[in-house]
Design a protein around this motif. Sequence first.
Motif, PDB file in Angstrom:
ATOM      1  N   ARG A  33      85.929   4.982  59.032  1.00  0.00           N
ATOM      2  CA  ARG A  33      86.318   3.567  59.010  1.00  0.00           C
ATOM      3  C   ARG A  33      85.823   2.846  60.258  1.00  0.00           C
ATOM      4  NH1 ARG A  33      92.254   2.818  57.799  1.00  0.00           N
ATOM      5  NH2 ARG A  33      91.397   3.247  55.747  1.00  0.00           N
ATOM      6  N   ASP A  34      85.196   1.687  60.049  1.00  0.00           N
ATOM      7  CA  ASP A  34      84.748   0.870  61.168  1.00  0.00           C
ATOM      8  C   ASP A  34      85.974   0.198  61.778  1.00  0.00           C
ATOM      9  OD1 ASP A  34      83.608  -0.785  63.027  1.00  0.00           O
ATOM     10  OD2 ASP A  34      82.276  -1.804  61.614  1.00  0.00           O
ATOM     11  N   LEU A  35      86.326   0.643  62.968  1.00  0.00           N
ATOM     12  CA  LEU A  35      87.499   0.130  63.666  1.00  0.00           C
ATOM     13  C   LEU A  35      87.101  -0.862  64.765  1.00  0.00           C
ATOM     14  CD1 LEU A  35      89.386   3.529  63.809  1.00  0.00           C
ATOM     15  CD2 LEU A  35      89.953   1.554  62.370  1.00  0.00           C
ATOM     16  N   LYS A  36      85.859  -1.296  64.725  1.00  0.00           N
ATOM     17  CA  LYS A  36      85.330  -2.275  65.680  1.00  0.00           C
ATOM     18  C   LYS A  36      85.319  -1.735  67.111  1.00  0.00           C
ATOM     19  CE  LYS A  36      85.036  -5.082  62.217  1.00  0.00           C
ATOM     20  NZ  LYS A  36      83.987  -4.713  61.294  1.00  0.00           N
ATOM     21  N   ALA A  37      85.252  -0.426  67.238  1.00  0.00           N
ATOM     22  CA  ALA A  37      85.120   0.204  68.551  1.00  0.00           C
ATOM     23  C   ALA A  37      83.656   0.110  68.982  1.00  0.00           C
ATOM     24  CB  ALA A  37      85.567   1.662  68.476  1.00  0.00           C
ATOM     25  N   PHE A  38      83.360   0.519  70.197  1.00  0.00           N
ATOM     26  CA  PHE A  38      82.003   0.414  70.719  1.00  0.00           C
ATOM     27  C   PHE A  38      81.002   1.114  69.806  1.00  0.00           C
ATOM     28  CE2 PHE A  38      78.473   1.128  73.655  1.00  0.00           C
ATOM     29  CZ  PHE A  38      78.360  -0.139  74.201  1.00  0.00           C
ATOM     30  N   PHE A  39      81.372   2.272  69.253  1.00  0.00           N
ATOM     31  CA  PHE A  39      80.515   2.993  68.308  1.00  0.00           C
ATOM     32  C   PHE A  39      81.088   2.928  66.896  1.00  0.00           C
ATOM     33  CE2 PHE A  39      79.318   4.675  72.429  1.00  0.00           C
ATOM     34  CZ  PHE A  39      77.942   4.505  72.372  1.00  0.00           C
ATOM     35  N   LEU A  46      82.291  10.159  68.194  1.00  0.00           N
ATOM     36  CA  LEU A  46      82.070  11.594  68.422  1.00  0.00           C
ATOM     37  C   LEU A  46      80.594  11.959  68.305  1.00  0.00           C
ATOM     38  CD1 LEU A  46      85.177  13.151  66.629  1.00  0.00           C
ATOM     39  CD2 LEU A  46      84.890  12.531  69.045  1.00  0.00           C
ATOM     40  N   ASN A  47      79.870  11.294  67.424  1.00  0.00           N
ATOM     41  CA  ASN A  47      78.428  11.528  67.348  1.00  0.00           C
ATOM     42  C   ASN A  47      77.742  11.069  68.624  1.00  0.00           C
ATOM     43  OD1 ASN A  47      76.843  12.549  64.826  1.00  0.00           O
ATOM     44  ND2 ASN A  47      78.655  11.532  63.981  1.00  0.00           N
ATOM     45  N   HIS A  48      78.186   9.941  69.190  1.00  0.00           N
ATOM     46  CA  HIS A  48      77.578   9.468  70.433  1.00  0.00           C
ATOM     47  C   HIS A  48      77.750  10.500  71.550  1.00  0.00           C
ATOM     48  CE1 HIS A  48      76.445   7.245  73.935  1.00  0.00           C
ATOM     49  NE2 HIS A  48      77.650   7.476  74.447  1.00  0.00           N
ATOM     50  N   ILE A  49      78.938  11.068  71.664  1.00  0.00           N
ATOM     51  CA  ILE A  49      79.163  12.078  72.704  1.00  0.00           C
ATOM     52  C   ILE A  49      78.191  13.239  72.504  1.00  0.00           C
ATOM     53  CG2 ILE A  49      80.796  13.716  73.715  1.00  0.00           C
ATOM     54  CD1 ILE A  49      83.066  11.837  72.743  1.00  0.00           C
ATOM     55  N   LEU A  50      78.033  13.679  71.269  1.00  0.00           N
ATOM     56  CA  LEU A  50      77.131  14.783  70.971  1.00  0.00           C
ATOM     57  C   LEU A  50      75.687  14.418  71.300  1.00  0.00           C
ATOM     58  CD1 LEU A  50      76.946  17.669  69.783  1.00  0.00           C
ATOM     59  CD2 LEU A  50      76.532  16.575  67.559  1.00  0.00           C
ATOM     60  N   SER A  70      68.187   7.219  69.380  1.00  0.00           N
ATOM     61  CA  SER A  70      69.067   6.176  69.910  1.00  0.00           C
ATOM     62  C   SER A  70      70.409   6.783  70.301  1.00  0.00           C
ATOM     63  CB  SER A  70      69.279   5.057  68.889  1.00  0.00           C
ATOM     64  OG  SER A  70      70.076   5.501  67.820  1.00  0.00           O
ATOM     65  N   LEU A  71      71.103   6.083  71.180  1.00  0.00           N
ATOM     66  CA  LEU A  71      72.388   6.568  71.671  1.00  0.00           C
ATOM     67  C   LEU A  71      73.509   6.414  70.645  1.00  0.00           C
ATOM     68  CD1 LEU A  71      72.199   5.240  75.329  1.00  0.00           C
ATOM     69  CD2 LEU A  71      71.893   7.602  74.534  1.00  0.00           C
ATOM     70  N   ASP A  72      73.275   5.608  69.612  1.00  0.00           N
ATOM     71  CA  ASP A  72      74.286   5.449  68.569  1.00  0.00           C
ATOM     72  C   ASP A  72      73.881   6.150  67.266  1.00  0.00           C
ATOM     73  OD1 ASP A  72      72.281   3.716  67.786  1.00  0.00           O
ATOM     74  OD2 ASP A  72      73.608   2.005  67.453  1.00  0.00           O
ATOM     75  N   GLN A  73      72.984   7.090  67.383  1.00  0.00           N
ATOM     76  CA  GLN A  73      72.503   7.841  66.229  1.00  0.00           C
ATOM     77  C   GLN A  73      73.608   8.719  65.643  1.00  0.00           C
ATOM     78  OE1 GLN A  73      68.834   9.762  67.135  1.00  0.00           O
ATOM     79  NE2 GLN A  73      68.828  11.020  65.304  1.00  0.00           N
TER      80      GLN A  73
END
Length: 164
Positions: A33-39, A46-50, A70-73
């Motif tokens: 769900r898109d919660l309007k967070a940075f990612f 969690l994918n960004h951290i990985l 990309s960092l948001d991949q």
Amino acid sequence: MKAHFQDFAAYNDWANRRLYEAVGALPAEDFTRDLKAFFGSIRGTLNHILVADLIWLGRFTGKPAAGITSLDQTLHEDFAALDAARREVDRRLIDLVDGMASADFAATIAYRTMTRGDAENRVSDMLTHVFNHQTHHRGQAHGLLSLLGREAPSLDLILFLNTR
């Protein structure tokens, strides 16, 4: 210094296990769900951290992570694959620190960032960034769990240190 980073690598693994256990209990629609967070979503966070960890591991080892653009991949769409990848990368971070000699922490590594170009830092500063970066974004995922009305686990470093 090595023991310090070994503690952080172990804490990182412990905190990820606790967070992933809570996230794994979510229905798939809450995970994505898109919660309007940075990612966007918990999955995106969690994918960004990985993604970031794979980039940093590539810098430490001299073997850049393949396929990251990309960092948001989103590397893993489903939770099970993301969880398996997270466990493997946490093991790699532990092994990286365990395999370092004391002098390695003072060495510098030159690298190229995805957004700001060339950089050079001490290994100790790079490791500090990696573990701090994870803590920052785990905190975002933790907040998103709360936003969804789910119980979010305590991820305090001192709790980890006192339960070992």
